[in-house]
Write a protein that holds these residues in place. Structure first.
Motif, PDB file in Angstrom:
ATOM      1  N   THR A  62       0.841  -1.194   0.000  1.00  0.00           N
ATOM      2  CA  THR A  62       0.000   0.000   0.000  1.00  0.00           C
ATOM      3  C   THR A  62       0.876   1.243   0.000  1.00  0.00           C
ATOM      4  OG1 THR A  62      -1.748   1.225   1.156  1.00  0.00           O
ATOM      5  CG2 THR A  62      -0.184  -0.001   2.528  1.00  0.00           C
ATOM      6  N   PRO A  63       0.438   2.295  -0.688  1.00  0.00           N
ATOM      7  CA  PRO A  63       1.171   3.559  -0.651  1.00  0.00           C
ATOM      8  C   PRO A  63       0.753   4.444   0.516  1.00  0.00           C
ATOM      9  CG  PRO A  63      -0.617   3.748  -2.213  1.00  0.00           C
ATOM     10  CD  PRO A  63      -0.664   2.326  -1.673  1.00  0.00           C
ATOM     11  N   VAL A  64      -0.194   3.991   1.327  1.00  0.00           N
ATOM     12  CA  VAL A  64      -0.715   4.802   2.425  1.00  0.00           C
ATOM     13  C   VAL A  64       0.372   5.053   3.466  1.00  0.00           C
ATOM     14  CG1 VAL A  64      -2.440   4.919   4.270  1.00  0.00           C
ATOM     15  CG2 VAL A  64      -3.048   3.931   2.053  1.00  0.00           C
ATOM     16  N   ASN A  65       0.426   6.289   3.955  1.00  0.00           N
ATOM     17  CA  ASN A  65       1.413   6.657   4.965  1.00  0.00           C
ATOM     18  C   ASN A  65       1.268   5.780   6.206  1.00  0.00           C
ATOM     19  OD1 ASN A  65       2.252   8.365   7.487  1.00  0.00           O
ATOM     20  ND2 ASN A  65       3.252   9.358   5.759  1.00  0.00           N
ATOM     21  N   SER A  66       2.391   5.390   6.777  1.00  0.00           N
ATOM     22  CA  SER A  66       2.371   4.466   7.917  1.00  0.00           C
ATOM     23  C   SER A  66       1.611   5.031   9.112  1.00  0.00           C
ATOM     24  CB  SER A  66       3.804   4.109   8.333  1.00  0.00           C
ATOM     25  OG  SER A  66       4.528   5.273   8.691  1.00  0.00           O
ATOM     26  N   LYS A  67       1.597   6.350   9.276  1.00  0.00           N
ATOM     27  CA  LYS A  67       0.854   6.948  10.390  1.00  0.00           C
ATOM     28  C   LYS A  67      -0.642   6.694  10.252  1.00  0.00           C
ATOM     29  CE  LYS A  67       4.114   8.825  12.866  1.00  0.00           C
ATOM     30  NZ  LYS A  67       4.332   8.380  14.271  1.00  0.00           N
ATOM     31  N   LEU A  68      -1.142   6.728   9.014  1.00  0.00           N
ATOM     32  CA  LEU A  68      -2.561   6.480   8.787  1.00  0.00           C
ATOM     33  C   LEU A  68      -2.917   5.009   8.970  1.00  0.00           C
ATOM     34  CD1 LEU A  68      -3.247   8.705   5.641  1.00  0.00           C
ATOM     35  CD2 LEU A  68      -3.908   9.160   8.009  1.00  0.00           C
ATOM     36  N   LEU A  69      -1.920   4.141   8.868  1.00  0.00           N
ATOM     37  CA  LEU A  69      -2.179   2.706   8.968  1.00  0.00           C
ATOM     38  C   LEU A  69      -2.311   2.233  10.409  1.00  0.00           C
ATOM     39  CD1 LEU A  69       0.323   1.345   6.279  1.00  0.00           C
ATOM     40  CD2 LEU A  69      -2.147   1.678   6.027  1.00  0.00           C
ATOM     41  N   GLU A  70      -1.963   3.066  11.361  1.00  0.00           N
ATOM     42  CA  GLU A  70      -1.918   2.619  12.752  1.00  0.00           C
ATOM     43  C   GLU A  70      -3.271   2.150  13.262  1.00  0.00           C
ATOM     44  OE1 GLU A  70      -0.158   5.597  15.171  1.00  0.00           O
ATOM     45  OE2 GLU A  70       1.770   5.530  14.145  1.00  0.00           O
ATOM     46  N   GLY A  71      -4.357   2.755  12.775  1.00  0.00           N
ATOM     47  CA  GLY A  71      -5.677   2.362  13.264  1.00  0.00           C
ATOM     48  C   GLY A  71      -6.408   1.385  12.379  1.00  0.00           C
ATOM     49  N   VAL A  72      -5.753   0.891  11.329  1.00  0.00           N
ATOM     50  CA  VAL A  72      -6.423  -0.041  10.415  1.00  0.00           C
ATOM     51  C   VAL A  72      -6.609  -1.388  11.096  1.00  0.00           C
ATOM     52  CG1 VAL A  72      -6.150  -1.361   8.283  1.00  0.00           C
ATOM     53  CG2 VAL A  72      -5.650   1.086   8.306  1.00  0.00           C
ATOM     54  N   LYS A  73      -7.853  -1.842  11.137  1.00  0.00           N
ATOM     55  CA  LYS A  73      -8.176  -3.118  11.767  1.00  0.00           C
ATOM     56  C   LYS A  73      -9.010  -4.020  10.863  1.00  0.00           C
ATOM     57  CE  LYS A  73      -6.426  -2.404  15.952  1.00  0.00           C
ATOM     58  NZ  LYS A  73      -5.420  -3.276  16.583  1.00  0.00           N
ATOM     59  N   CYS A  74      -9.348  -3.556   9.660  1.00  0.00           N
ATOM     60  CA  CYS A  74     -10.237  -4.330   8.784  1.00  0.00           C
ATOM     61  C   CYS A  74      -9.716  -4.323   7.356  1.00  0.00           C
ATOM     62  CB  CYS A  74     -11.653  -3.757   8.796  1.00  0.00           C
ATOM     63  SG  CYS A  74     -12.392  -3.553  10.409  1.00  0.00           S
ATOM     64  N   PHE A  75      -9.798  -5.480   6.711  1.00  0.00           N
ATOM     65  CA  PHE A  75      -9.564  -5.585   5.275  1.00  0.00           C
ATOM     66  C   PHE A  75     -10.914  -5.853   4.619  1.00  0.00           C
ATOM     67  CE2 PHE A  75      -5.059  -7.473   6.057  1.00  0.00           C
ATOM     68  CZ  PHE A  75      -4.586  -6.214   6.360  1.00  0.00           C
ATOM     69  N   VAL A  76     -11.311  -4.973   3.716  1.00  0.00           N
ATOM     70  CA  VAL A  76     -12.623  -5.080   3.088  1.00  0.00           C
ATOM     71  C   VAL A  76     -12.460  -5.398   1.607  1.00  0.00           C
ATOM     72  CG1 VAL A  76     -14.811  -3.922   2.627  1.00  0.00           C
ATOM     73  CG2 VAL A  76     -13.565  -3.435   4.750  1.00  0.00           C
ATOM     74  N   GLY A  77     -12.891  -6.583   1.221  1.00  0.00           N
ATOM     75  CA  GLY A  77     -12.825  -6.979  -0.178  1.00  0.00           C
ATOM     76  C   GLY A  77     -13.885  -6.277  -0.996  1.00  0.00           C
ATOM     77  N   GLY A  78     -13.611  -6.095  -2.270  1.00  0.00           N
ATOM     78  CA  GLY A  78     -14.559  -5.429  -3.160  1.00  0.00           C
ATOM     79  C   GLY A  78     -14.579  -6.090  -4.518  1.00  0.00           C
ATOM     80  N   ASN A  79     -15.079  -5.344  -5.486  1.00  0.00           N
ATOM     81  CA  ASN A  79     -15.199  -5.864  -6.844  1.00  0.00           C
ATOM     82  C   ASN A  79     -14.259  -5.174  -7.816  1.00  0.00           C
ATOM     83  OD1 ASN A  79     -17.345  -7.663  -6.121  1.00  0.00           O
ATOM     84  ND2 ASN A  79     -18.748  -5.923  -6.094  1.00  0.00           N
ATOM     85  N   ILE A  80     -13.197  -4.565  -7.289  1.00  0.00           N
ATOM     86  CA  ILE A  80     -12.183  -3.947  -8.139  1.00  0.00           C
ATOM     87  C   ILE A  80     -11.099  -4.979  -8.410  1.00  0.00           C
ATOM     88  CG2 ILE A  80     -10.510  -2.081  -8.361  1.00  0.00           C
ATOM     89  CD1 ILE A  80     -12.138  -0.475  -6.375  1.00  0.00           C
ATOM     90  N   GLY A  81     -10.999  -5.426  -9.635  1.00  0.00           N
ATOM     91  CA  GLY A  81     -10.015  -6.446  -9.977  1.00  0.00           C
ATOM     92  C   GLY A  81      -8.606  -5.867 -10.044  1.00  0.00           C
ATOM     93  N   LEU A  82      -7.625  -6.681  -9.695  1.00  0.00           N
ATOM     94  CA  LEU A  82      -6.230  -6.261  -9.780  1.00  0.00           C
ATOM     95  C   LEU A  82      -5.810  -6.223 -11.247  1.00  0.00           C
ATOM     96  CD1 LEU A  82      -3.660  -5.625  -8.089  1.00  0.00           C
ATOM     97  CD2 LEU A  82      -3.063  -8.053  -8.329  1.00  0.00           C
ATOM     98  N   PRO A  83      -5.384  -5.067 -11.760  1.00  0.00           N
ATOM     99  CA  PRO A  83      -4.972  -4.985 -13.172  1.00  0.00           C
ATOM    100  C   PRO A  83      -3.816  -5.935 -13.476  1.00  0.00           C
ATOM    101  CG  PRO A  83      -5.243  -2.788 -12.230  1.00  0.00           C
ATOM    102  CD  PRO A  83      -5.306  -3.757 -11.080  1.00  0.00           C
ATOM    103  N   LEU A  84      -3.831  -6.493 -14.667  1.00  0.00           N
ATOM    104  CA  LEU A  84      -2.759  -7.399 -15.075  1.00  0.00           C
ATOM    105  C   LEU A  84      -1.407  -6.694 -15.018  1.00  0.00           C
ATOM    106  CD1 LEU A  84      -1.985 -10.187 -16.210  1.00  0.00           C
ATOM    107  CD2 LEU A  84      -2.367  -9.253 -18.508  1.00  0.00           C
ATOM    108  N   GLU A  85      -1.405  -5.386 -15.266  1.00  0.00           N
ATOM    109  CA  GLU A  85      -0.154  -4.629 -15.249  1.00  0.00           C
ATOM    110  C   GLU A  85       0.495  -4.615 -13.866  1.00  0.00           C
ATOM    111  OE1 GLU A  85      -2.494  -3.278 -18.701  1.00  0.00           O
ATOM    112  OE2 GLU A  85      -2.946  -3.652 -16.591  1.00  0.00           O
ATOM    113  N   CYS A  86      -0.276  -4.880 -12.814  1.00  0.00           N
ATOM    114  CA  CYS A  86       0.264  -4.892 -11.451  1.00  0.00           C
ATOM    115  C   CYS A  86       0.893  -6.223 -11.085  1.00  0.00           C
ATOM    116  CB  CYS A  86      -0.845  -4.565 -10.451  1.00  0.00           C
ATOM    117  SG  CYS A  86      -1.410  -2.852 -10.508  1.00  0.00           S
ATOM    118  N   VAL A  87       0.811  -7.191 -11.957  1.00  0.00           N
ATOM    119  CA  VAL A  87       1.333  -8.531 -11.675  1.00  0.00           C
ATOM    120  C   VAL A  87       2.662  -8.707 -12.392  1.00  0.00           C
ATOM    121  CG1 VAL A  87       0.911 -11.005 -11.835  1.00  0.00           C
ATOM    122  CG2 VAL A  87      -1.005  -9.420 -11.455  1.00  0.00           C
TER     123      VAL A  87
END
Length: 201
Positions: free
Chosen positions: A149-174
């Protein structure tokens, strides 16, 4: 183009994405975007870049999981796939999130939380999201999620949930090369000076 926006997001912005170059001298074509053809990355530069990034290592027990809606549609008991503790998640839930884009959300879904908000029709929580991440891989033996993730580490401190969605991972990211299976990672253990995803404050 969604692919263009997602790729730029995960590598740190459009300017950084277009400045990337292959590490093989003979591959001189950079990443580019064309209105008609879309994103052009003939040498898998974006995929190589993401595969080389240090992911966060997040223990199963540190997060709760919300499976993609597609999995819920085929599951009779929503409680088996929705708002489940990471260490109690079924293989179906883990499979649905492995290699997927997820929302990185804060923990405000408890019904006794006066600030929590819920969808009145289905009772689903409305979770504050700090950004998106890619679950690059899941180590089921060590019970660890590896997150990019590109999210700043300070913002990640309170993350407690991973929420799946319907956005597919682009082939270019693999990354489709031969050196994509062994990279170091950033730990999110509770002993860190700067705790990250799932770490206690």
């Amino acid at each position: 183009h969604r692919t263009h926006r997602l790729c730029a997001y995960f590598v740190g912005g459009y300017e950084k994405m277009t400045s990337l170059h292959s590490r093989i001298d003979s591959e001189i074509e950079p990443v580019s975007f064309h209105k008609g053809k879309g994103l052009i990355d003939a040498n898998s530069i974006i995929g190589w870049t993401l595969a080389s990034m240090l992911p966060y290592a997040v223990p199963f027990q540190s997060v709760r999981l919300f499976a993609p809606s597609g999995l819920l549609d085929s599951t009779f008991e929503m409680g088996c796939t929705w708002n489940v503790a990471g260490h109690l998640a079924s293989n179906d839930v883990l499979d649905s999130l492995n290699g997927a884009i997820v929302g990185l959300c804060r923990n405000q879904f408890e019904r006794n939380n006066p600030h929590a908000e819920f969808n009145s029709e289905i009772g689903a929580p409305i979770l504050p999201c700090v950004g998106l991440g890619i679950i690059r891989s899941i180590d089921r033996n060590r019970r660890i999620f590896y997150i990019l993730t590109p999210v700043n580490s300070k913002l990640l401190e309170g993350v407690k949930c991973f929420v799946g969605g319907n956005i597919g991972l682009p082939l270019e990211c693999v990354f489709r090369g031969t050196k994509s299976d062994s990279f170091p990672y950033l730990t999110c253990s509770h002993a860190m000076t700067n705790p990250g995803i799932g770490a206690d404050k």
